[in-house]
Design a protein around this motif. Structure first.
Motif, PDB file in Angstrom:
ATOM      1  N   LEU A 260      -1.657  15.000  12.482  1.00  0.00           N
ATOM      2  CA  LEU A 260      -2.214  15.223  11.255  1.00  0.00           C
ATOM      3  C   LEU A 260      -1.479  15.067  10.190  1.00  0.00           C
ATOM      4  O   LEU A 260      -0.960  16.210   9.731  1.00  0.00           O
ATOM      5  N   PHE A 261      -1.230  14.214   9.287  1.00  0.00           N
ATOM      6  CA  PHE A 261      -0.478  14.240   8.150  1.00  0.00           C
ATOM      7  C   PHE A 261      -1.085  14.795   7.082  1.00  0.00           C
ATOM      8  O   PHE A 261      -0.757  15.280   6.142  1.00  0.00           O
ATOM      9  N   ILE A 262      -2.512  14.738   7.229  1.00  0.00           N
ATOM     10  CA  ILE A 262      -3.611  15.206   6.185  1.00  0.00           C
ATOM     11  C   ILE A 262      -4.440  16.065   6.972  1.00  0.00           C
ATOM     12  O   ILE A 262      -5.097  15.572   8.119  1.00  0.00           O
TER      13      ILE A 262
ATOM     14  N   MET B 100      -2.502   8.804   2.198  1.00  0.00           N
ATOM     15  CA  MET B 100      -2.487   9.252   3.833  1.00  0.00           C
ATOM     16  C   MET B 100      -3.496   8.561   4.487  1.00  0.00           C
ATOM     17  O   MET B 100      -3.262   8.133   5.589  1.00  0.00           O
ATOM     18  N   ILE B 101      -4.543   7.973   3.710  1.00  0.00           N
ATOM     19  CA  ILE B 101      -5.965   7.368   4.581  1.00  0.00           C
ATOM     20  C   ILE B 101      -5.840   6.000   4.544  1.00  0.00           C
ATOM     21  O   ILE B 101      -5.640   5.161   3.500  1.00  0.00           O
TER      22      ILE B 101
ATOM     23  N   LYS C  78      -0.487   4.869   9.636  1.00  0.00           N
ATOM     24  CA  LYS C  78       0.611   4.972  10.695  1.00  0.00           C
ATOM     25  C   LYS C  78       2.063   4.759  10.172  1.00  0.00           C
ATOM     26  O   LYS C  78       2.240   3.537   9.828  1.00  0.00           O
ATOM     27  N   PRO C  79       2.765   5.753  10.114  1.00  0.00           N
ATOM     28  CA  PRO C  79       4.280   5.062   9.525  1.00  0.00           C
ATOM     29  C   PRO C  79       5.054   4.796  10.471  1.00  0.00           C
ATOM     30  O   PRO C  79       5.008   4.980  11.814  1.00  0.00           O
ATOM     31  N   ILE C  80       6.021   3.782  10.260  1.00  0.00           N
ATOM     32  CA  ILE C  80       6.813   3.302  11.246  1.00  0.00           C
ATOM     33  C   ILE C  80       8.150   3.240  10.805  1.00  0.00           C
ATOM     34  O   ILE C  80       9.232   3.007  11.681  1.00  0.00           O
ATOM     35  N   ALA C  81       8.543   3.881   9.597  1.00  0.00           N
ATOM     36  CA  ALA C  81       9.747   3.936   9.146  1.00  0.00           C
ATOM     37  C   ALA C  81       9.638   4.998   8.003  1.00  0.00           C
ATOM     38  O   ALA C  81       8.754   4.923   7.150  1.00  0.00           O
TER      39      ALA C  81
END
Length: 240
Positions: free
Chosen positions: A47-49, A87-88, A109-112
């Motif tokens: 959960l980033f948010i 974030m969404i 989804k972060p990849i870097a």
């Protein structure tokens, strides 16, 4: 004297009753208060948010959506408010007949993670994603000459890494040089890998995997300061 048609009277009475009940129900439905939103996060991302963050975006007339009249709720506007959050990735908002409000959220989804004069994530579609106070993703750091409005080269390489289990496990830093070539570093090793351009990317990285497995077996990985993949038919190493 004419004969009274009681069946006709019954039908008229039934119609009036149904109309009254419908009007009463419709009016009651319009004034029904919306319940506190039920928020669901889709996917496996951390959960980033948070639910609290999402609830604060569900605003009508500068007031929380809960306890407001159902008839003034615009679901499209609520969805737009959620999607405006960086974030969404996706958001859908639903409302039941009894005023139950539900929101389904899919996070980016972060990849870097870019770590230069500004810090932020690159998501799996090549877009910008801010850092979160709630959770830090374990993804490769991106350093070097990075322009926020020109992430194509870094994104292409980071995406390839994210989709490869070996590379995802080992690569911890991606560096973009001034000429847009790429270097990278791997976990627990001191050497720098010169990838060069992204031409024949898959072949170059397959060469690196073969080199790594052989050098690991021979216990010679720590002998090198530079591993050069610029040439697609060979791996050239510089000793310390």
């Amino acid at each position: 004297m004419s004969k009274i048609n009681f069946n006709y009277i019954k039908v008229i009475g039934l119609v009036i009753l149904v109309g009254f009940l419908f009007a009463f129900s419709n009016q009651r439905n319009k004034t029904r208060k919306v319940s506190a939103p039920n928020i669901t996060f889709l996917g496996e991302n951390k959960l980033f948010i948070t639910e609290s963050n999402v609830s604060k975006l569900l605003i009508v007339n500068q007031q929380p959506v809960s306890e407001q009249s159902k008839e003034i709720i615009d679901l499209n506007k609520l969805e737009s408010a959620l999607k405006s959050n960086p974030m969404i990735k996706k958001a859908e908002v639903f409302m039941s007949v009894d005023g139950g409000l539900s929101a389904e959220i899919e996070q980016k989804k972060p990849i870097a993670r870019v770590n230069t004069n500004e810090s932020y994530y690159i998501d799996d579609e090549g877009g910008f994603m801010p850092l979160s106070h709630n959770y830090a993703a374990r993804v490769p750091l991106v350093t070097g000459n990075i322009e926020k409005n020109n992430l194509a080269t870094v994104f292409q390489f980071a995406k390839f890494v994210d989709e490869d289990e070996f590379l995802k496990k080992h690569i911890i830093e991606i560096r973009q040089n001034d000429n847009k070539t790429i270097d990278f570093k791997i976990r627990k090793r001191d050497f720098t890998v010169h990838l060069g351009t992204l031409k024949q990317l898959e072949k170059k990285l397959n060469n690196f995997k073969a080199f790594y497995q052989k050098a690991l077996k021979d216990d010679i990985l720590d002998r090198y300061s530079v591993v050069n993949l610029k040439f697609d038919k060979q791996v050239i190493c510089t000793k310390k």
